[in-house]
Design a protein around this motif. Structure first.
Motif: not given
Length: 370
Positions: A179-180, A182-191, A156-160
């Motif tokens: 932060s929003e 980054a969290l959205e990107l990490l969630t989509r990448l993990s889906a 999350f931090c690195s994406i941010a």
């Protein structure tokens, strides 16, 4: 005569070179190494370990708690200025700066690592250059993210760092919009990640990428040179507007306060950072050197299938985490909160509220406690 004992982490990269170099230090002194798991290295309280060991291999975010407990010796007082200036000039990226705190140097950067990307070349012939391209791979089920232990928060931090567009408030790591995103990107990448990959630490993820072939791309994972091969290739993470986001890790060797270091021990530690050791002995024993002389050596890079040249620009621009007391427990909790969002158990707004509240409660300055 003194028998020293150190603690490192249980992986070829963490132990082989140290064990091969240990033994008789001269002047009747000896050194041996014991090991702990990667999870212990990431989260075990340094103050407790320092009571039992003379040397500790640690990560820089542990410094705040370690120094609050008076666990470590200042290396400024043990090594001459000329030698330290040379290390500062020669270390790759912020490897040595990450172990500076309150004007002191508290560990020697033996091993340099940061989050990079990894791909299975047969599945992903060309690495995605942007987060949008990585999302396309994720939709095809080819992407796994590093989420176990502290790594969900570190991802999350690195994406941010990559996507941020404005400075963070004084009491936060990142502004809320960053932060929003980054969290959205990490969630989509993990889906659509392969089943079970969310429980694997970086070593487990790279083992699975190499051995099972169902992971095509990991956008952010700590680089392990021992996995670099024609089948598994490392490179920069995806970028946003050309900006790389990566959180530096690696390891440093610290001298605990219980120890009276001898000249033989100090010569041994300094010798581990010598250019010839970094270019030769360390890579030959599965280590990942911290000095630029090794990272830019053509022979070292060729033997590592291009690992160093492919990731040099990433580590040179990598982000350093806070080193305040209480950061390690905060990081562990924040990672669990990020995982809960990625898995759909919490809303992003509620999760970010909690992370921001807990971070704001940490000390706001990096002053060494009296």
């Amino acid at each position: 005569m003194t028998d020293f004992v150190g603690l490192t982490w249980d992986h070829p990269r963490g132990r082989h070179a140290l064990e091969a170099a240990a033994g008789d230090l001269g002047d009747g002194d000896t050194l041996r190494w014991e090991v702990q798991s990667l999870e212990g290295f990431e989260s075990a309280p340094i103050a407790e370990l320092a009571r039992d060991y003379d040397l500790l291999v640690l990560d820089h975010p542990h410094l705040g708690d370690a120094l609050s407990a008076g666990s470590l010796r200042r290396l400024d007082e043990l090594f001459p200025d000329e030698l330290r200036r040379r290390w500062e000039a020669d270390a790759v990226g912020p490897s040595i700066d990450s172990y500076r705190w309150g004007g002191g140097l508290w560990a020697l950067p033996l091993d340099a690592a940061t989050q990079v990307s990894a791909r299975r070349t047969a599945l992903v012939p060309t690495a995605p250059a942007t987060w949008e391209e990585a999302l396309d791979l994720a939709d095809r089920g080819l992407v796994a993210t590093s989420l176990a232990g502290p790594h969900a928060f570190l991802s999350f931090c690195s994406i941010a760092v990559s996507v941020r567009t404005e400075a963070a408030p004084a009491d936060a790591l990142f502004d809320r919009q960053t932060s929003e995103r980054a969290l959205e990107l990490l969630t989509r990448l993990s889906a659509h990640a392969p089943a079970g990959t969310d429980r694997l630490n970086p070593i487990g993820l790279l083992d699975r990428m190499r051995d099972h072939g169902d992971i095509g791309f990991i956008p952010l994972i700590y680089g392990y040179v021992t996995y670099s091969s024609p089948e598994v290739s490392f490179g920069p993470p995806p970028t946003h507007d050309g900006r790389i986001g990566s959180t530096i890790g690696g390891t440093g060797i610290a001298v605990t306060y219980r120890t009276a270091p001898t000249p033989a021990l100090l010569r041994h530690l300094a010798g581990l950072l010598e250019p010839e050791t970094q270019r030769g002995f360390i890579p030959r024993h599965d280590g990942q050197p911290s000095m630029r002389a090794a990272w830019t050596d053509a022979g070292v890079d060729d033997a590592a299938h291009g690992f160093y040249s492919a990731t040099l620009s990433t580590i040179e621009s990598s982000w350093v985490r806070p080193r305040v007391p209480g950061y390690i427990p905060f990081q562990s909790h924040a990672s669990a909160v990020v995982r809960s969002v990625v898995r759909g158990d919490r809303t992003p707004g509620d999760a970010l509220d909690e992370i921001e509240e807990r971070f704001a409660a940490l000390p706001t300055t990096e002053e060494i406690p009296a």
